[in-house]
Design a protein around this motif. Structure first.
Motif, short mmCIF file in Angstrom:
data_model
loop_
_atom_site.label_atom_id
_atom_site.label_comp_id
_atom_site.label_asym_id
_atom_site.label_seq_id
_atom_site.Cartn_x
_atom_site.Cartn_y
_atom_site.Cartn_z
N LYS A 1 0.27 2.32 8.20
CA LYS A 1 -0.29 1.37 9.16
C LYS A 1 -1.39 1.99 10.03
O LYS A 1 -2.51 1.47 10.07
N PRO A 2 -1.15 3.11 10.74
CA PRO A 2 -2.24 3.66 11.57
C PRO A 2 -3.40 4.19 10.73
O PRO A 2 -4.55 4.16 11.18
N ARG A 3 -3.13 4.66 9.52
CA ARG A 3 -4.21 5.13 8.65
C ARG A 3 -5.13 3.98 8.29
O ARG A 3 -6.36 4.10 8.35
N ILE A 4 -4.53 2.87 7.89
CA ILE A 4 -5.31 1.69 7.51
C ILE A 4 -6.07 1.16 8.71
O ILE A 4 -7.26 0.84 8.61
N ILE B 1 0.84 -1.20 0.00
CA ILE B 1 0.00 0.00 0.00
C ILE B 1 0.88 1.25 0.00
O ILE B 1 0.64 2.20 -0.76
N ALA B 2 1.92 1.25 0.84
CA ALA B 2 2.81 2.40 0.92
C ALA B 2 3.49 2.66 -0.43
O ALA B 2 3.56 3.80 -0.89
N LYS B 3 3.97 1.62 -1.08
CA LYS B 3 4.62 1.79 -2.38
C LYS B 3 3.65 2.34 -3.42
O LYS B 3 4.00 3.21 -4.21
N LEU B 4 2.42 1.84 -3.40
CA LEU B 4 1.43 2.33 -4.36
C LEU B 4 1.01 3.76 -4.05
O LEU B 4 0.72 4.53 -4.97
N CYS B 5 1.01 4.15 -2.77
CA CYS B 5 0.74 5.55 -2.42
C CYS B 5 1.77 6.45 -3.09
O CYS B 5 1.43 7.53 -3.59
N GLY B 6 3.01 6.01 -3.11
CA GLY B 6 4.06 6.78 -3.78
C GLY B 6 3.79 6.94 -5.26
O GLY B 6 3.99 8.03 -5.81
#
Length: 147
Positions: free
Chosen positions: A36-39, A19-24
């Protein structure tokens, strides 16, 4: 573009790095520690849902976040909070299938429509949304104040 076989499922803890990589790729750089806390916050809310596209080898190549959008002036709607497909996997129907799942979720919650916002510079995204039946209904400015 590479050809991929995939399935759609709800997000899980093991997906944070993907998810983090795709956010980038979406233009919002993040680490797995940041998402993590957002999810986790999203997952405890019944009015939010996140679906991921997972390849047969277990890699997450796309996600969509949808949430209910109740307003005083209209019937219950849902809004796409974000949609991203790995740039190497676009053109395989991943985005289309993620949106289908999001729309079915919205319909199951009693929504009469799904809306989304897309930056004016994302012409490829605009073409994609039009190709799956979305229409531009207005132009507007976004205002924000940091708290």
């Amino acid at each position: 573009m590479i050809r991929v076989e995939f399935s759609i499922r709800s997000i899980e803890e093991k997906d944070y790095d993907y998810i983090a990589k795709l956010c980038g790729q979406l233009g919002y750089p993040a680490t797995s520690e940041q998402v993590k806390p957002r999810i986790e916050d999203i997952l405890i809310r019944e009015n939010h849902q996140v679906f991921v596209a997972e390849t047969t080898d277990g890699k997450v190549v796309g996600w969509v976040h949808i949430h209910l959008y109740p307003l005083l002036e209209s019937d219950l709607m849902a809004e796409i909070g974000g949609l991203v497909v790995d740039e190497k996997c676009r053109g395989n129907g991943v985005g289309r299938e993620l949106m289908r799942y999001a729309e079915e979720w919205a319909q199951s919650k009693g929504c009469t429509s799904v809306s989304l916002r897309s930056n004016v510079v994302r012409s490829e995204a605009h073409a994609f949304y039009k190709s799956i039946g979305y229409e531009r209904v207005k132009g507007q400015y976004t205002f924000r104040r940091q708290l």
